[in-house]
Design a protein around this motif. Structure first.
Motif, PDB file in Angstrom:
ATOM      1  N   GLU A 277     -16.802  12.365   1.161  1.00  0.00           N
ATOM      2  CA  GLU A 277     -15.999  13.073   0.162  1.00  0.00           C
ATOM      3  C   GLU A 277     -16.789  13.229  -1.134  1.00  0.00           C
ATOM      4  O   GLU A 277     -17.304  12.250  -1.675  1.00  0.00           O
ATOM      5  CB  GLU A 277     -14.678  12.332  -0.092  1.00  0.00           C
ATOM      6  CG  GLU A 277     -13.685  13.095  -0.935  1.00  0.00           C
ATOM      7  CD  GLU A 277     -13.299  14.421  -0.294  1.00  0.00           C
ATOM      8  OE1 GLU A 277     -13.520  15.460  -0.956  1.00  0.00           O
ATOM      9  OE2 GLU A 277     -12.800  14.418   0.851  1.00  0.00           O
ATOM     10  N   GLY A 278     -16.870  14.450  -1.652  1.00  0.00           N
ATOM     11  CA  GLY A 278     -17.572  14.699  -2.917  1.00  0.00           C
ATOM     12  C   GLY A 278     -16.646  14.681  -4.117  1.00  0.00           C
ATOM     13  O   GLY A 278     -17.079  14.386  -5.248  1.00  0.00           O
ATOM     14  N   ASP A 279     -15.359  14.993  -3.870  1.00  0.00           N
ATOM     15  CA  ASP A 279     -14.393  15.004  -4.977  1.00  0.00           C
ATOM     16  C   ASP A 279     -14.057  13.558  -5.339  1.00  0.00           C
ATOM     17  O   ASP A 279     -13.553  12.799  -4.493  1.00  0.00           O
ATOM     18  CB  ASP A 279     -13.144  15.772  -4.544  1.00  0.00           C
ATOM     19  CG  ASP A 279     -12.157  15.928  -5.699  1.00  0.00           C
ATOM     20  OD1 ASP A 279     -12.439  15.415  -6.802  1.00  0.00           O
ATOM     21  OD2 ASP A 279     -11.104  16.561  -5.479  1.00  0.00           O
ATOM     22  N   PRO A 280     -14.304  13.141  -6.593  1.00  0.00           N
ATOM     23  CA  PRO A 280     -14.033  11.741  -6.968  1.00  0.00           C
ATOM     24  C   PRO A 280     -12.582  11.334  -6.757  1.00  0.00           C
ATOM     25  O   PRO A 280     -12.311  10.208  -6.313  1.00  0.00           O
ATOM     26  CB  PRO A 280     -14.424  11.687  -8.441  1.00  0.00           C
ATOM     27  CG  PRO A 280     -15.396  12.804  -8.615  1.00  0.00           C
ATOM     28  CD  PRO A 280     -14.957  13.889  -7.689  1.00  0.00           C
ATOM     29  N   SER A 281     -11.644  12.193  -7.063  1.00  0.00           N
ATOM     30  CA  SER A 281     -10.228  11.826  -6.932  1.00  0.00           C
ATOM     31  C   SER A 281      -9.855  11.616  -5.463  1.00  0.00           C
ATOM     32  O   SER A 281      -9.159  10.665  -5.102  1.00  0.00           O
ATOM     33  CB  SER A 281      -9.336  12.900  -7.559  1.00  0.00           C
ATOM     34  OG  SER A 281      -9.527  14.157  -6.893  1.00  0.00           O
ATOM     35  N   ARG A 282     -10.349  12.505  -4.604  1.00  0.00           N
ATOM     36  CA  ARG A 282     -10.043  12.359  -3.184  1.00  0.00           C
ATOM     37  C   ARG A 282     -10.806  11.180  -2.584  1.00  0.00           C
ATOM     38  O   ARG A 282     -10.329  10.507  -1.674  1.00  0.00           O
ATOM     39  CB  ARG A 282     -10.406  13.650  -2.455  1.00  0.00           C
ATOM     40  CG  ARG A 282      -9.578  14.858  -2.947  1.00  0.00           C
ATOM     41  CD  ARG A 282      -9.856  16.094  -2.138  1.00  0.00           C
ATOM     42  NE  ARG A 282      -9.419  15.911  -0.755  1.00  0.00           N
ATOM     43  CZ  ARG A 282      -9.523  16.878   0.177  1.00  0.00           C
ATOM     44  NH1 ARG A 282     -10.071  18.042  -0.145  1.00  0.00           N
ATOM     45  NH2 ARG A 282      -9.102  16.653   1.398  1.00  0.00           N
ATOM     46  N   ARG A 283     -12.013  10.898  -3.108  1.00  0.00           N
ATOM     47  CA  ARG A 283     -12.741   9.719  -2.640  1.00  0.00           C
ATOM     48  C   ARG A 283     -12.010   8.440  -3.037  1.00  0.00           C
ATOM     49  O   ARG A 283     -11.918   7.497  -2.252  1.00  0.00           O
ATOM     50  CB  ARG A 283     -14.159   9.723  -3.192  1.00  0.00           C
ATOM     51  CG  ARG A 283     -14.997   8.563  -2.634  1.00  0.00           C
ATOM     52  CD  ARG A 283     -16.463   8.667  -3.002  1.00  0.00           C
ATOM     53  NE  ARG A 283     -16.668   8.673  -4.435  1.00  0.00           N
ATOM     54  CZ  ARG A 283     -17.110   9.725  -5.120  1.00  0.00           C
ATOM     55  NH1 ARG A 283     -17.368  10.875  -4.492  1.00  0.00           N
ATOM     56  NH2 ARG A 283     -17.277   9.672  -6.435  1.00  0.00           N
ATOM     57  N   ASP A 284     -11.464   8.407  -4.259  1.00  0.00           N
ATOM     58  CA  ASP A 284     -10.692   7.227  -4.690  1.00  0.00           C
ATOM     59  C   ASP A 284      -9.450   7.049  -3.830  1.00  0.00           C
ATOM     60  O   ASP A 284      -9.044   5.916  -3.515  1.00  0.00           O
ATOM     61  CB  ASP A 284     -10.306   7.377  -6.161  1.00  0.00           C
ATOM     62  CG  ASP A 284     -11.497   7.289  -7.090  1.00  0.00           C
ATOM     63  OD1 ASP A 284     -12.550   6.764  -6.643  1.00  0.00           O
ATOM     64  OD2 ASP A 284     -11.381   7.732  -8.242  1.00  0.00           O
TER      65      ASP A 284
END
Length: 466
Positions: A277-284
């Motif tokens: 995942e590259g999107d920080p929010s989706r990775r969190d």
């Protein structure tokens, strides 16, 4: 070399001493030998009495023959010609010597040995010593025609003990040989009887020895005698319990593997998603889900370990003095943050001190699972109340909530491992109540599920007070 031989002999004796056949044979032979020993002792004295009786009868007969030969001549003198038969009746081939004495009533010696010892009683033989030898002596008073005032003469006859002792020895040896034959015959019969009597037990041994590793079907009790049938029944009962435990273990391993496989696969997937995942929010978000799955599998592993420890025989029994009131208070404090987060009314009503004996760690695990289940299945804004008290010599622990409850038809199944009610939204492993029952039964208590007032579930645990 001598030490090796001695060791082998000692090992052989040790093995024989543990043999049931040898033990039974020894007890039977000891009993027989004891009885025969008493019989031989008794027969010795019987033979001695018989030999004395025969000697006394012979002495009495000899004395009468001598007394019949006494006569009074024309001058009033007492004379006797001892018949040879009176002395020859003692010639039995054992070299006995015979002594006699004939005296008048006024003490005059008519014939014989003047110093021959006299017995105390007439017609009764006595053992005396004469000229350095033991003799059997008997005296007889006999009237003689021609003596004034119906005078009598006394005839005393003595004989050495050779013939008497020979007769005693022959009688005793005859009895001894019969007893020896009896012991030998009894030994053979006992050995044959033991061989036939132990044959069913040996067949039972062979049946167990030649069974396959996984054969646990019951044995027929009729294959052994009635005295050994309780042993076969006990073996059957034991094999049935082993079979049940093996089946439960197989189910447990299968269910545990199934329960662990799903969260492990989920963790692997969530970790892969978070790594790509590259999107920080989706990775969190993926990492948060990963942490939740990790906590879930960690709790499942912890419950599996707790359940294995709670099973009977899995660990050494402990007898700790545990204060249930204090333990419940500490556990509720640990869940206070969770209760505040979900706006739960978490309460405790407890006596000052309620002490029970048992494994303190397992008792705390029981309370943790009861309280965790109640909090887990109670909706936001709900109520969970823990009560600890005592009544009728038992400690009473109740955990009440206003959650969905458990249908009455499923209240027995929920104590089974990995059983979960269909349609339950909360995440769980289905091990909590199984752990509770294992701990409670291991402590000698009981657990009961019921309906709480106003809806919900109430779990009541009774444990013996210390």
């Amino acid at each position: 070399m001598s030490n090796s031989v001695g060791t082998k002999i000692g090992a052989t004796f040790a093995r024989l001493s543990r043999s049931l056949r040898v033990q039974l044979l020894c007890w039977v032979l000891l009993t027989l030998l004891g009885a025969i020993g008493f019989n031989l002792y008794d027969s010795f004295w019987t033979a001695d009495a018989t030999a004395k009786l025969v000697a006394d009868r012979t002495l009495l007969a000899s004395a009468r023959v001598i007394a019949e030969a006494v006569r009074v001549d024309e001058g009033g003198n007492v004379q006797v010609d001892v018949p040879p038969a009176a002395l020859e009746m003692f010639d039995t081939g054992f070299g006995d010597r015979v002594f006699y004495q004939v005296i008048t009533v006024w003490g005059n010696l008519v014939s014989g040995f003047p110093d021959l010892p006299l017995p105390a009683v007439q017609r009764v033989g006595e053992d005396r010593a004469f000229h350095g030898a033991g003799v059997r002596v008997l005296m007889l008073d006999h009237p003689v025609v021609g003596l004034p005032n119906d005078g009598t003469i006394s005839v005393t006859v003595a004989v050495t003990h050779n013939s008497q002792y020979a007769m005693r020895r022959q009688l005793w040896l005859s009895d001894f040989s019969k007893q020896f034959v009896l012991v030998f015959a009894a030994s053979l019969v006992t050995i044959l009887g033991l061989q036939r009597g132990l044959a069913p037990a040996l067949r039972l041994r062979d049946a167990l020895r030649h069974r396959g590793r996984n054969r646990l079907d019951p044995l027929p009790p009729e294959m052994v005698q009635s005295e050994l049938q309780p042993l076969v029944l006990a073996l059957n009962d034991y094999m049935e319990r082993v079979q049940s435990q093996m089946a439960a273990q197989r189910r447990f391993v299968s269910n545990a593997a199934h329960q662990l496989r799903t969260p492990l696969a989920l963790i692997s997937t969530q970790a892969s998603v978070a790594s790509r995942e590259g999107d920080p929010s989706r990775r969190d978000e993926a990492l948060a889900a990963l942490r939740s799955s990790t906590r879930q599998i960690s709790r499942l592993a912890s419950q599996l370990l707790t359940l294995s420890r709670a099973e009977p025989g899995s660990r050494r029994p402990r007898s700790d003095a545990t204060d249930l009131s204090k333990a419940a208070c500490e556990i509720l404090e640990a869940y206070a943050e969770e209760a505040l987060r979900r706006n739960l009314d978490l309460g405790l009503e407890a006596d000052r001190s309620v002490i029970v004996e048992g494994d303190g760690t397992m008792l705390r695990e029981m309370l943790v699972n009861l309280i965790d289940n109640a909090i887990r299945y109670t909706s936001v804004g709900g109520r969970v109340t823990v009560t600890v008290g005592q009544a009728d010599g038992d400690a009473i622990v109740t955990v009440e909530d206003n959650g969905p409850g458990i249908p009455s038809v499923e209240r027995e199944q929920v104590f089974e491992r990995f059983y979960r009610i269909i349609g339950t939204e909360s995440e769980g492993s289905g091990l909590g109540l199984a752990i509770v029952r294992e701990v409670v039964e291991g402590t000698g208590g009981s657990v009961l599920l019921g309906d709480a007032e106003g809806g919900g579930l109430i779990v009541t645990v009774r444990l013996p007070l210390a």
